[in-house]
Write a protein that holds these residues in place. Structure first.
Motif, PDB file in Angstrom:
ATOM      1  N   ARG A 584       0.850  -1.186   0.000  1.00  0.00           N
ATOM      2  CA  ARG A 584       0.000   0.000   0.000  1.00  0.00           C
ATOM      3  C   ARG A 584       0.886   1.236   0.000  1.00  0.00           C
ATOM      4  O   ARG A 584       1.988   1.261   0.548  1.00  0.00           O
ATOM      5  CB  ARG A 584      -0.898  -0.010   1.226  1.00  0.00           C
ATOM      6  N   ARG A 585       0.370   2.294  -0.582  1.00  0.00           N
ATOM      7  CA  ARG A 585       1.116   3.549  -0.621  1.00  0.00           C
ATOM      8  C   ARG A 585       1.212   4.153   0.770  1.00  0.00           C
ATOM      9  O   ARG A 585       0.325   3.991   1.597  1.00  0.00           O
ATOM     10  CB  ARG A 585       0.417   4.553  -1.547  1.00  0.00           C
ATOM     11  N   LYS A 586       2.310   4.860   0.988  1.00  0.00           N
ATOM     12  CA  LYS A 586       2.479   5.590   2.238  1.00  0.00           C
ATOM     13  C   LYS A 586       3.398   6.772   1.993  1.00  0.00           C
ATOM     14  O   LYS A 586       4.098   6.831   0.987  1.00  0.00           O
ATOM     15  CB  LYS A 586       3.047   4.675   3.315  1.00  0.00           C
ATOM     16  N   ARG A 587       3.363   7.699   2.917  1.00  0.00           N
ATOM     17  CA  ARG A 587       4.227   8.874   2.791  1.00  0.00           C
ATOM     18  C   ARG A 587       5.657   8.475   3.162  1.00  0.00           C
ATOM     19  O   ARG A 587       5.917   8.009   4.266  1.00  0.00           O
ATOM     20  CB  ARG A 587       3.718  10.008   3.684  1.00  0.00           C
ATOM     21  N   LEU A 588       6.546   8.668   2.192  1.00  0.00           N
ATOM     22  CA  LEU A 588       7.927   8.245   2.371  1.00  0.00           C
ATOM     23  C   LEU A 588       8.870   9.429   2.214  1.00  0.00           C
ATOM     24  O   LEU A 588       8.651  10.317   1.382  1.00  0.00           O
ATOM     25  CB  LEU A 588       8.311   7.188   1.317  1.00  0.00           C
ATOM     26  N   LYS A 589       9.917   9.417   3.009  1.00  0.00           N
ATOM     27  CA  LYS A 589      11.018  10.338   2.744  1.00  0.00           C
ATOM     28  C   LYS A 589      11.841   9.772   1.585  1.00  0.00           C
ATOM     29  O   LYS A 589      12.227   8.602   1.604  1.00  0.00           O
ATOM     30  CB  LYS A 589      11.887  10.497   3.985  1.00  0.00           C
ATOM     31  N   VAL A 590      12.108  10.606   0.616  1.00  0.00           N
ATOM     32  CA  VAL A 590      12.792  10.143  -0.601  1.00  0.00           C
ATOM     33  C   VAL A 590      14.267   9.873  -0.340  1.00  0.00           C
ATOM     34  O   VAL A 590      14.852   8.919  -0.866  1.00  0.00           O
ATOM     35  CB  VAL A 590      12.620  11.182  -1.734  1.00  0.00           C
ATOM     36  N   ALA A 591      14.904  10.689   0.510  1.00  0.00           N
ATOM     37  CA  ALA A 591      16.354  10.607   0.714  1.00  0.00           C
ATOM     38  C   ALA A 591      16.819   9.231   1.179  1.00  0.00           C
ATOM     39  O   ALA A 591      17.803   8.694   0.644  1.00  0.00           O
ATOM     40  CB  ALA A 591      16.808  11.697   1.673  1.00  0.00           C
ATOM     41  N   PRO A 592      16.188   8.588   2.184  1.00  0.00           N
ATOM     42  CA  PRO A 592      16.673   7.269   2.619  1.00  0.00           C
ATOM     43  C   PRO A 592      16.631   6.215   1.511  1.00  0.00           C
ATOM     44  O   PRO A 592      17.525   5.368   1.426  1.00  0.00           O
ATOM     45  CB  PRO A 592      15.722   6.910   3.765  1.00  0.00           C
ATOM     46  N   ALA A 624       7.215  11.732  -0.736  1.00  0.00           N
ATOM     47  CA  ALA A 624       6.416  11.188  -1.837  1.00  0.00           C
ATOM     48  C   ALA A 624       5.431  10.185  -1.271  1.00  0.00           C
ATOM     49  O   ALA A 624       5.775   9.403  -0.373  1.00  0.00           O
ATOM     50  CB  ALA A 624       7.312  10.528  -2.878  1.00  0.00           C
ATOM     51  N   SER A 625       4.216  10.220  -1.777  1.00  0.00           N
ATOM     52  CA  SER A 625       3.201   9.266  -1.354  1.00  0.00           C
ATOM     53  C   SER A 625       3.188   8.117  -2.357  1.00  0.00           C
ATOM     54  O   SER A 625       2.511   8.156  -3.387  1.00  0.00           O
ATOM     55  CB  SER A 625       1.825   9.939  -1.292  1.00  0.00           C
ATOM     56  N   THR A 626       3.959   7.080  -2.054  1.00  0.00           N
ATOM     57  CA  THR A 626       4.112   5.960  -2.982  1.00  0.00           C
ATOM     58  C   THR A 626       4.648   4.763  -2.205  1.00  0.00           C
ATOM     59  O   THR A 626       4.520   4.711  -0.971  1.00  0.00           O
ATOM     60  CB  THR A 626       5.065   6.348  -4.134  1.00  0.00           C
ATOM     61  N   THR A 627       5.242   3.817  -2.858  1.00  0.00           N
ATOM     62  CA  THR A 627       5.893   2.690  -2.190  1.00  0.00           C
ATOM     63  C   THR A 627       7.394   2.803  -2.385  1.00  0.00           C
ATOM     64  O   THR A 627       7.863   3.393  -3.369  1.00  0.00           O
ATOM     65  CB  THR A 627       5.417   1.344  -2.758  1.00  0.00           C
ATOM     66  N   ASP A 628       8.138   2.223  -1.447  1.00  0.00           N
ATOM     67  CA  ASP A 628       9.583   2.274  -1.599  1.00  0.00           C
ATOM     68  C   ASP A 628      10.040   1.502  -2.838  1.00  0.00           C
ATOM     69  O   ASP A 628      11.053   1.824  -3.456  1.00  0.00           O
ATOM     70  CB  ASP A 628      10.286   1.742  -0.345  1.00  0.00           C
ATOM     71  N   GLY A 629       9.259   0.461  -3.231  1.00  0.00           N
ATOM     72  CA  GLY A 629       9.616  -0.306  -4.424  1.00  0.00           C
ATOM     73  C   GLY A 629       9.612   0.543  -5.683  1.00  0.00           C
ATOM     74  O   GLY A 629      10.482   0.408  -6.548  1.00  0.00           O
ATOM     75  N   VAL A 630       8.603   1.430  -5.807  1.00  0.00           N
ATOM     76  CA  VAL A 630       8.542   2.304  -6.982  1.00  0.00           C
ATOM     77  C   VAL A 630       9.759   3.214  -7.033  1.00  0.00           C
ATOM     78  O   VAL A 630      10.417   3.362  -8.063  1.00  0.00           O
ATOM     79  CB  VAL A 630       7.242   3.131  -6.974  1.00  0.00           C
ATOM     80  N   LEU A 631      10.079   3.844  -5.908  1.00  0.00           N
ATOM     81  CA  LEU A 631      11.231   4.744  -5.882  1.00  0.00           C
ATOM     82  C   LEU A 631      12.522   3.993  -6.170  1.00  0.00           C
ATOM     83  O   LEU A 631      13.395   4.482  -6.890  1.00  0.00           O
ATOM     84  CB  LEU A 631      11.321   5.442  -4.519  1.00  0.00           C
ATOM     85  N   MET A 632      12.664   2.802  -5.599  1.00  0.00           N
ATOM     86  CA  MET A 632      13.874   2.014  -5.834  1.00  0.00           C
ATOM     87  C   MET A 632      14.043   1.698  -7.320  1.00  0.00           C
ATOM     88  O   MET A 632      15.132   1.825  -7.879  1.00  0.00           O
ATOM     89  CB  MET A 632      13.822   0.718  -5.020  1.00  0.00           C
ATOM     90  N   GLN A 633      12.962   1.299  -7.978  1.00  0.00           N
ATOM     91  CA  GLN A 633      13.050   0.951  -9.391  1.00  0.00           C
ATOM     92  C   GLN A 633      13.423   2.163 -10.239  1.00  0.00           C
ATOM     93  O   GLN A 633      14.214   2.055 -11.180  1.00  0.00           O
ATOM     94  CB  GLN A 633      11.722   0.350  -9.842  1.00  0.00           C
ATOM     95  N   VAL A 634      12.865   3.319  -9.923  1.00  0.00           N
ATOM     96  CA  VAL A 634      13.188   4.534 -10.670  1.00  0.00           C
ATOM     97  C   VAL A 634      14.655   4.899 -10.478  1.00  0.00           C
ATOM     98  O   VAL A 634      15.384   5.175 -11.450  1.00  0.00           O
ATOM     99  CB  VAL A 634      12.275   5.695 -10.228  1.00  0.00           C
ATOM    100  N   PHE A 635      15.133   4.876  -9.236  1.00  0.00           N
ATOM    101  CA  PHE A 635      16.517   5.272  -8.960  1.00  0.00           C
ATOM    102  C   PHE A 635      17.518   4.264  -9.532  1.00  0.00           C
ATOM    103  O   PHE A 635      18.593   4.643  -9.993  1.00  0.00           O
ATOM    104  CB  PHE A 635      16.732   5.438  -7.450  1.00  0.00           C
ATOM    105  N   ILE A 636      17.167   2.996  -9.480  1.00  0.00           N
ATOM    106  CA  ILE A 636      18.057   1.978 -10.060  1.00  0.00           C
ATOM    107  C   ILE A 636      18.281   2.261 -11.545  1.00  0.00           C
ATOM    108  O   ILE A 636      19.403   2.209 -12.054  1.00  0.00           O
ATOM    109  CB  ILE A 636      17.464   0.563  -9.857  1.00  0.00           C
TER     110      ILE A 636
END
Length: 739
Positions: A584-592, A624-636
């Motif tokens: 589920r989506r949650k509010r995440l800090k992008v930096a970590p 960002a209101s998303t999942t850590d998986g989405v951010l990880m895939q984008v940054f990778i």
């Protein structure tokens, strides 16, 4: 002590080696004689096959006659040059700067002084009649070697040592008869013929002689300069080969159906290609361009551009081949294409009959360009490297122009079978052509194919071709009274709509899995490295335990080695079977999340001497209101792309800077690599399009955009003035627009 001076005294069989054995076949032998006519400033050459059988096989009365209207030869020339093998006359003239003929200013082709012995490949009885311009006499040279066997070791059937200086040739001079009036030129008549001629070989000869001095007019609408007309006659009738009759069809294919028409040149000193496609403006492509450095063919020769932090990356030394010009016409042989570039099988077969020719000063270098010759090693390279990096030989028609002045080290083999391989010049020419064609294949041609696929797919989707067709079919069936069939078509329509909706959902899941797969690929790589080191240490411990006789320690370390091996095998299986779980989506800090991906990539960045910096703007963290998986895939994906392209630039300017601006809700991922090619910009977020050519999958940026779009976020290329570093700059906006 006794001493004496010895002289070389060659046997007469040297003539066989110079002629019959050195020349590959009868066609090449005739071409060699025609080349001599070119050097004699001939406008026209007639090759006559006389008294042959109806199937053009020779009999005892058959003869071949080659006649030109060139400058002819004087008796002095015959006596002092033609009769002396390896005459250096032309070679010395070139060395003194006299590279062109006197009348037509053609670049002199011959220089070895042995081409005349090509007649020995054709027959044993030869009569040469010649008259020079303005001469009052006609000279006739006659030889008859029929009393000798082909190796000159038997005379009239008896073994005999025959030396070259014992072979005599008769020369007579008289008032002009064959070249009466103001005519001049040379006539070579050959009897007692060798070889098995036939219509197929004569057709090949017609193609050879038509290609000899005129690469342009046969395959384009342009006319070649300084051409020489060569006609072939069979038993008194001029022969026009089937291949020659299809020349107009070939011209039409090149003018209308070639997807890329490229012309340009390579500047050896500046180490760059200058080329244009169609009527576009000229583009410069330097060998230090990042896309050249990323090509498989370049890396295969020079390796990756991986140096220490202080070491520079100079280009290779200037290539030995020299400058050259090129013209390439490229066709698309893909299956199922439609439109103006589509080819029938007959058209493909016609194109396959031509490859890339090589011309020196307007005269063809044989056998380059023959359909069975792979002089550019394209088929070999496709087999040993990556086939997708190269065109096939079949889909290119073109030629390369070199000159004696600009390419002195590109010299013909004595047997006229291509270029001499020594010295590296021929190898450099082939390599540079391979590099350019590989670049064209992976970038301009890939963009053409991508645009074609986009148009085709867009038409199907936008126009609703399938559903529209089914609707029309159902209506027509109803009008014709086939109500039961119309109902079946209606059911197909509904089933198709449901299936399409299901496939769209499956595609979204596939994007998720593909993105996670990228994460697993990088993370598991580092884990496997650590496990490999652990295995090595455990093995050393086991060996030490055995050496000191500690059975208990030996047993434990052996068990440890086995356990690590099981883990290695298990991770190998997981790499291919990994599935993502929905979160589920949650509010995440992008930096970590960014720091986590940086830690994964840090060993690779350090290995490639890439510096990294993260800058925060604003008082609060970027959320960002998303999942850590989405951010990880984008940054990778962003780290992976940056690491790839930064490897193509000098180590002292390899930087990645990530700027997080919490006030504007955006992140800018920047590097100072080569940047994004403007031609690639419209397509970089499309599926299966990669600026890396065959090196890339073409999914990373596409998946990144799709995942962010689903969370109402956006990734784009930074606009002019918005970038942080001079290379690639991607902007991720985490600020949702109010609806």
């Amino acid at each position: 002590m006794k001493s004496e001076s010895l002289s070389f005294r060659p046997y007469a069989r040297l003539l066989t080696m110079l002629g019959e054995q050195l020349i590959k076949n009868e066609r090449i032998a005739l071409v060699e004689l025609i080349r001599n006519a070119y050097d004699a400033d001939a406008d026209r050459v007639a090759v006559r096959f006389e008294e042959f059988d109806s199937d053009m096989t020779p009999n005892d009365a058959s003869r071949i006659v080659v006649r030109d209207d060139g400058t002819g030869m004087t008796a002095t020339t015959l006596r002092n040059e033609w009769m002396n093998p390896a005459t250096p006359t032309k070679y010395l003239a070139k060395d003194a700067g006299e590279r062109r003929t006197r009348a037509k200013k053609r670049v002199i082709q011959g220089e070895k002084g042995i081409g005349r012995f090509a007649v020995l490949k054709l027959g044993r009885k030869v009569t040469i009649t010649t008259r020079s311009v303005g001469a009052d006499i006609e000279s006739v040279l006659t030889w008859d070697f029929s009393r000798f066997d082909p190796d000159f070791v038997l005379e009239r059937g008896e073994r005999k040592q025959v030396f070259l200086d014992e072979i005599t040739v008769d020369m007579t001079q008289s008032s002009p008869e064959l070249f009466a009036g103001d005519k001049h030129g040379t006539n070579i008549e050959i009897r007692d013929l060798h070889g098995s001629w036939g219509w197929a070989l004569i057709d090949r000869l017609c193609r050879d002689v038509s290609d000899l001095t005129d690469p342009v007019s046969r395959i384009t609408e342009h006319e070649a300069a300084n051409r020489m007309d060569v006609a072939v006659f069979c038993n008194g009738k001029r022969h026009k080969a089937v291949e020659a009759a299809s020349a107009d069809t070939l011209k039409g294919l090149i003018e209308d159906k070639a997807v890329l028409r490229i012309q340009g040149r390579f500047d050896c000193l500046r180490q760059l290609y200058s080329y244009s496609i169609g009527h576009s403006t000229t583009t410069d492509l330097a060998l230090d361009d990042a896309k050249i450095a990323g090509l498989w063919v370049w890396r295969n020769r020079f390796g990756r551009r991986k140096k220490t932090k202080t070491e520079q990356l100079p280009l290779p030394m200037p290539f030995a081949c020299g400058d050259f010009e090129f013209h390439f016409h490229i066709f698309d042989f893909s299956r199922g294409i439609a439109g103006k570039h589509a080819l029938t099988q007959a058209e493909k077969n016609l194109i396959k009959g031509h490859r890339i020719y090589l011309y020196r000063d307007g005269v063809r270098v044989y056998p380059y360009g023959d359909p069975d010759d792979d002089w550019l090693a394209i088929d070999v390279t496709r087999g040993t490297g990556r086939a997708g990096n190269f065109f096939s030989n079949d889909q290119i028609v073109g030629w390369i122009d070199i000159t004696q002045r600009a390419n002195p080290d590109l010299r013909d083999k004595t047997n006229r079978e291509g270029l001499i391989e020594t010295g590296g010049a021929a190898h450099d020419l082939i390599f540079l052509v391979q590099v350019f064609l590989s670049y064209i294949k992976q970038y301009p041609f890939a963009r053409f194919q991508h645009r074609r696929l986009q148009r085709s797919t867009a038409r199907l989707v936008d126009e609703g071709v399938v559903l529209t067709g089914l609707k029309v079919l159902r209506r027509d069936l109803g009008k014709d009274g086939h109500r039961s069939y119309a109902k079946r078509v209606l059911k197909i329509q509904k089933d198709y709509s449901r299936e399409r909706a299901h496939l769209v959902q499956r595609a979204e899941v596939t994007e998720d899995l593909a993105g996670v797969g990228l994460s697993v690929e990088m993370a598991s790589h580092d884990i496997m490295l650590l496990l490999g080191r652990g295995q090595h240490i455990a093995s050393e411990l086991a060996q030490t335990a055995r050496r000191i006789g500690n059975d208990q320690m030996s047993e434990l370390t052996e068990r440890l080695v086995g356990i690590i091996q099981q883990v290695v095998e298990g991770i190998g299986d997981v790499q291919t079977l990994f599935k993502s779980s929905h979160r589920r989506r949650k509010r995440l800090k992008v930096a970590p999340v960014l720091q986590k991906i940086h830690r994964i990539y840090k060993p690779l960045l350090d290995d490639r001497h890439i510096r990294y910096d993260m800058i925060n703007k604003g008082q609060s963290p970027l959320i960002a209101s998303t999942t850590d998986g989405v951010l990880m895939q984008v940054f990778i994906n962003l780290f992976d792309n940056a690491a790839y392209w930064l490897e193509t630039v000098e180590p002292d300017r390899r930087d990645i800077v990530v700027t997080m601006d919490s006030e504007q809700g955006k992140l800018i991922f920047s590097d100072n690599g080569p940047g994004i090619d403007p031609d690639d910009l419209p397509y970089i977020f499309d599926a299966f399009y990669s600026g890396k050519g065959q090196e890339g999958r073409g999914l990373g940026l596409y998946i990144a955009r799709q995942l962010l779009d689903r969370h109402d976020y956006r990734i784009d290329v930074a606009g002019a003035g918005d970038g942080i570093l001079p290379g690639a700059n991607f902007v991720i906006s985490f600020a949702r627009e109010e609806s």
